[in-house]
Design an enzyme around this catalytic site. Structure first.
Site, short mmCIF file in Angstrom:
data_model
loop_
_atom_site.label_atom_id
_atom_site.label_comp_id
_atom_site.label_asym_id
_atom_site.label_seq_id
_atom_site.Cartn_x
_atom_site.Cartn_y
_atom_site.Cartn_z
N ARG A 12 0.81 -1.23 0.00
CA ARG A 12 0.00 0.00 0.00
C ARG A 12 0.84 1.27 0.00
O ARG A 12 0.42 2.32 0.47
CB ARG A 12 -0.96 0.02 1.20
N THR A 35 -0.30 -10.33 -12.93
CA THR A 35 0.12 -11.66 -12.51
C THR A 35 -0.88 -12.31 -11.55
O THR A 35 -0.73 -13.48 -11.21
CB THR A 35 1.50 -11.61 -11.84
N HIS A 52 -7.30 -1.54 -9.15
CA HIS A 52 -6.20 -1.41 -10.12
C HIS A 52 -6.77 -1.19 -11.52
O HIS A 52 -6.28 -0.34 -12.26
CB HIS A 52 -5.32 -2.67 -10.09
N GLU A 64 -3.42 -11.19 -18.68
CA GLU A 64 -3.37 -11.91 -17.41
C GLU A 64 -2.37 -13.04 -17.56
O GLU A 64 -2.57 -13.97 -18.34
CB GLU A 64 -4.76 -12.42 -17.05
#
Length: 184
Positions: A12, A35, A52, A64
């Protein structure tokens, strides 16, 4: 000439946001390499992934890639900027591999990174600053990620540490350690 950038820091801290800024500044077509493995049963994880996604520009493609990261990197074209987020998640996805298999995966990964024609920005977590994990799998994760980040930092043109609301360019402030040859 391709450029390899490593953005590291604690949870964070803003690592991904800084990496996104660097990707936008590249003036190249950005491909976000996620990932993470989505898990519909884990609502908190799904919320993190959604945050995100919502923060990224609409024109960025997303791949992905939870396992075959080297193959994805090897196929990148020179006019591309790959933003790989994150190496910690990639390591976790491959944690069940035995040590020899893992070492081969890392070797292939590092060799691929040095040959890629595209710019690559990697995001990696710093996990070794806290308590030593009480369980073997936690120690394996911490050690594997730490070794990977150190090795990748050694071949990156720029290494950034994001912590405490600030970005530090370690490439300008520090001196690189010698490359490590073997896992300890």
């Amino acid at each position: 000439m391709s450029k390899v950038v490593l953005v590291t820091g604690p949870a964070r801290s803003g690592k991904s946001e800084w990496a996104e800024i660097l990707a936008m500044e590249s003036q190249k077509v950005v491909i976000y390499v996620a990932t993470a493995v989505e898990n519909s049963e884990d609502k908190e994880w799904q919320e993190r992934i959604l945050q995100h996604k919502q923060r990224r520009p609409q024109d960025w493609a997303t791949l992905e890639v939870p396992y075959k990261l080297s193959a994805t990197l090897a196929n990148a074209k020179p006019n591309i900027c790959l933003l790989v987020d994150s190496l910690g998640t990639w390591v976790a996805n491959l944690l069940e591999q035995d040590e020899l298999v893992w070492e081969n995966i890392v070797q292939e990964f590092l060799e691929t990174v040095e040959l890629v024609a595209a710019d690559i920005i990697f995001v990696a977590e710093e996990t070794g600053w806290g308590v030593v994990p009480a369980y073997p799998i936690g120690r394996t994760f911490r050690d594997r990620l730490g070794h990977l980040v150190r090795q990748l930092g050694g071949i990156s043109q720029d290494v950034y540490l994001v912590t405490g609301g600030h970005v530090l360019n370690l490439s300008l402030l520090g001196s690189p350690l010698p490359k490590i040859r073997a896992f300890n």
